[in-house]
Design a protein around this motif. Structure first.
Motif, PDB file in Angstrom:
ATOM      1  N   ALA A   1       0.768  -1.239   0.000  1.00  0.00           N
ATOM      2  CA  ALA A   1       0.000   0.000   0.000  1.00  0.00           C
ATOM      3  C   ALA A   1       0.802   1.295   0.000  1.00  0.00           C
ATOM      4  O   ALA A   1       0.221   2.364  -0.132  1.00  0.00           O
ATOM      5  CB  ALA A   1      -0.933   0.001   1.220  1.00  0.00           C
ATOM      6  N   MET A   2       2.093   1.219   0.139  1.00  0.00           N
ATOM      7  CA  MET A   2       2.876   2.442   0.267  1.00  0.00           C
ATOM      8  C   MET A   2       3.878   2.586  -0.871  1.00  0.00           C
ATOM      9  O   MET A   2       4.292   1.585  -1.446  1.00  0.00           O
ATOM     10  CB  MET A   2       3.618   2.449   1.599  1.00  0.00           C
ATOM     11  CG  MET A   2       2.680   2.530   2.796  1.00  0.00           C
ATOM     12  SD  MET A   2       1.821   4.106   2.831  1.00  0.00           S
ATOM     13  CE  MET A   2       0.134   3.604   2.987  1.00  0.00           C
ATOM     14  N   PRO A   3       4.294   3.801  -1.173  1.00  0.00           N
ATOM     15  CA  PRO A   3       3.721   5.058  -0.685  1.00  0.00           C
ATOM     16  C   PRO A   3       2.335   5.284  -1.274  1.00  0.00           C
ATOM     17  O   PRO A   3       1.980   4.712  -2.301  1.00  0.00           O
ATOM     18  CB  PRO A   3       4.712   6.122  -1.157  1.00  0.00           C
ATOM     19  CG  PRO A   3       5.393   5.524  -2.332  1.00  0.00           C
ATOM     20  CD  PRO A   3       5.397   4.030  -2.107  1.00  0.00           C
ATOM     21  N   PHE A   4       1.570   6.126  -0.612  1.00  0.00           N
ATOM     22  CA  PHE A   4       0.177   6.350  -0.971  1.00  0.00           C
ATOM     23  C   PHE A   4       0.010   6.746  -2.436  1.00  0.00           C
ATOM     24  O   PHE A   4      -0.917   6.305  -3.099  1.00  0.00           O
ATOM     25  CB  PHE A   4      -0.419   7.422  -0.052  1.00  0.00           C
ATOM     26  CG  PHE A   4      -1.867   7.703  -0.337  1.00  0.00           C
ATOM     27  CD1 PHE A   4      -2.839   6.796   0.044  1.00  0.00           C
ATOM     28  CD2 PHE A   4      -2.253   8.866  -0.979  1.00  0.00           C
ATOM     29  CE1 PHE A   4      -4.177   7.038  -0.217  1.00  0.00           C
ATOM     30  CE2 PHE A   4      -3.580   9.125  -1.239  1.00  0.00           C
ATOM     31  CZ  PHE A   4      -4.550   8.208  -0.856  1.00  0.00           C
ATOM     32  N   ASN A   5       0.924   7.558  -2.950  1.00  0.00           N
ATOM     33  CA  ASN A   5       0.804   8.035  -4.329  1.00  0.00           C
ATOM     34  C   ASN A   5       1.335   7.038  -5.355  1.00  0.00           C
ATOM     35  O   ASN A   5       1.175   7.254  -6.557  1.00  0.00           O
ATOM     36  CB  ASN A   5       1.507   9.381  -4.505  1.00  0.00           C
ATOM     37  CG  ASN A   5       2.997   9.296  -4.261  1.00  0.00           C
ATOM     38  OD1 ASN A   5       3.485   8.369  -3.630  1.00  0.00           O
ATOM     39  ND2 ASN A   5       3.734  10.273  -4.751  1.00  0.00           N
ATOM     40  N   ALA A   6       1.960   5.953  -4.909  1.00  0.00           N
ATOM     41  CA  ALA A   6       2.491   4.950  -5.839  1.00  0.00           C
ATOM     42  C   ALA A   6       2.587   3.593  -5.143  1.00  0.00           C
ATOM     43  O   ALA A   6       3.672   3.039  -4.981  1.00  0.00           O
ATOM     44  CB  ALA A   6       3.860   5.391  -6.355  1.00  0.00           C
ATOM     45  N   PRO A   7       1.455   3.032  -4.719  1.00  0.00           N
ATOM     46  CA  PRO A   7       1.493   1.767  -3.982  1.00  0.00           C
ATOM     47  C   PRO A   7       2.139   0.654  -4.804  1.00  0.00           C
ATOM     48  O   PRO A   7       1.928   0.562  -6.007  1.00  0.00           O
ATOM     49  CB  PRO A   7       0.031   1.466  -3.685  1.00  0.00           C
ATOM     50  CG  PRO A   7      -0.761   2.332  -4.584  1.00  0.00           C
ATOM     51  CD  PRO A   7       0.094   3.494  -4.952  1.00  0.00           C
ATOM     52  N   GLY A   8       2.939  -0.150  -4.121  1.00  0.00           N
ATOM     53  CA  GLY A   8       3.595  -1.270  -4.778  1.00  0.00           C
ATOM     54  C   GLY A   8       4.851  -0.898  -5.551  1.00  0.00           C
ATOM     55  O   GLY A   8       5.450  -1.744  -6.204  1.00  0.00           O
ATOM     56  N   SER A   9       5.270   0.354  -5.469  1.00  0.00           N
ATOM     57  CA  SER A   9       6.424   0.803  -6.246  1.00  0.00           C
ATOM     58  C   SER A   9       7.758   0.585  -5.544  1.00  0.00           C
ATOM     59  O   SER A   9       8.812   0.728  -6.157  1.00  0.00           O
ATOM     60  CB  SER A   9       6.278   2.285  -6.607  1.00  0.00           C
ATOM     61  OG  SER A   9       6.313   3.084  -5.439  1.00  0.00           O
ATOM     62  N   LEU A  10       7.741   0.241  -4.273  1.00  0.00           N
ATOM     63  CA  LEU A  10       8.980   0.036  -3.529  1.00  0.00           C
ATOM     64  C   LEU A  10       9.548  -1.353  -3.806  1.00  0.00           C
ATOM     65  O   LEU A  10       8.804  -2.326  -3.932  1.00  0.00           O
ATOM     66  CB  LEU A  10       8.731   0.183  -2.030  1.00  0.00           C
ATOM     67  CG  LEU A  10       8.217   1.538  -1.551  1.00  0.00           C
ATOM     68  CD1 LEU A  10       7.748   1.445  -0.103  1.00  0.00           C
ATOM     69  CD2 LEU A  10       9.293   2.594  -1.704  1.00  0.00           C
ATOM     70  N   SER A  11      10.860  -1.444  -3.879  1.00  0.00           N
ATOM     71  CA  SER A  11      11.507  -2.753  -4.041  1.00  0.00           C
ATOM     72  C   SER A  11      11.416  -3.503  -2.717  1.00  0.00           C
ATOM     73  O   SER A  11      11.212  -2.905  -1.646  1.00  0.00           O
ATOM     74  CB  SER A  11      12.967  -2.576  -4.450  1.00  0.00           C
ATOM     75  OG  SER A  11      13.720  -2.069  -3.356  1.00  0.00           O
ATOM     76  N   ASN A  12      11.609  -4.807  -2.760  1.00  0.00           N
ATOM     77  CA  ASN A  12      11.602  -5.598  -1.530  1.00  0.00           C
ATOM     78  C   ASN A  12      12.684  -5.115  -0.569  1.00  0.00           C
ATOM     79  O   ASN A  12      12.464  -5.061   0.641  1.00  0.00           O
ATOM     80  CB  ASN A  12      11.781  -7.078  -1.842  1.00  0.00           C
ATOM     81  CG  ASN A  12      10.560  -7.660  -2.531  1.00  0.00           C
ATOM     82  OD1 ASN A  12       9.453  -7.170  -2.370  1.00  0.00           O
ATOM     83  ND2 ASN A  12      10.782  -8.693  -3.313  1.00  0.00           N
ATOM     84  N   GLU A  13      13.857  -4.754  -1.100  1.00  0.00           N
ATOM     85  CA  GLU A  13      14.937  -4.238  -0.244  1.00  0.00           C
ATOM     86  C   GLU A  13      14.513  -2.945   0.443  1.00  0.00           C
ATOM     87  O   GLU A  13      14.748  -2.763   1.638  1.00  0.00           O
ATOM     88  CB  GLU A  13      16.215  -4.005  -1.055  1.00  0.00           C
ATOM     89  CG  GLU A  13      16.912  -5.276  -1.486  1.00  0.00           C
ATOM     90  CD  GLU A  13      17.548  -6.060  -0.349  1.00  0.00           C
ATOM     91  OE1 GLU A  13      18.160  -5.448   0.544  1.00  0.00           O
ATOM     92  OE2 GLU A  13      17.438  -7.293  -0.372  1.00  0.00           O
TER      93      GLU A  13
END
Length: 163
Positions: free
Chosen positions: A101-113
């Protein structure tokens, strides 16, 4: 007039492929099943938090327009907010929620690291782990959350069971 039969297709979309399903099948259980390989430390998580999370959750995770993630010693309104440090039952849930869900403006955009680093930072900021602790897919589920004892597993029998 309404028909008594439902058509086999509505003429749009397509059948999901196994790759489509695998991309969305990212749930993580409290016991750690489903955690991807990776590791994180609080210091790296702080840098990510400052650039991608502080605008919504405040400096250091306290305050901000979307609420605190870190328990404050002196809450602004006199009431204790439900935060990672005093309400969440499992460390794996922190990882799972950030990842989905994060970040709110781009959910799912973070790498696993990045998610591992952010999770380490938030657990450290809530004084649950030491700043030097490296969290990973092998030890995250073993972290004892302060609020764990406040939750009771639903082990009722006799109805539909989901396992």
């Amino acid at each position: 007039m309404f028909s008594d039969t439902t058509p086999d297709t509505f003429g749009f979309g397509r059948k999901a492929t196994q790759a489509d399903i695998d991309r969305l099948d990212i749930d993580i259980r409290p016991d750690g099943k489903g955690l991807p390989a990776g590791a994180g430390i609080a210091a790296r998580g702080k840098l990510i938090f400052d650039s991608k999370c502080a605008a919504c959750h405040g400096a250091g995770g306290v305050g901000g327009p979307n609420g605190s993630l870190v328990t404050s010693k002196t809450p602004a309104n006199g009431r204790k907010e439900k935060t990672i440090g005093n309400y969440w039952p499992y460390a794996t849930t922190v990882f799972d929620y950030i990842r989905r869900a994060m970040p709110f403006n781009a959910p799912g955009s973070l790498s696993n690291e990045e998610v591992y680093h952010l999770t380490a930072y938030l657990l450290n900021a809530n004084q649950i782990i030491d700043e030097k602790t490296v969290i990973n897919d092998q030890n995250l589920s073993k972290i004892e959350m302060p609020a764990r004892k406040l939750f009771i597993p639903d082990d009722r029998k006799g109805g539909a069971e989901i396992r």
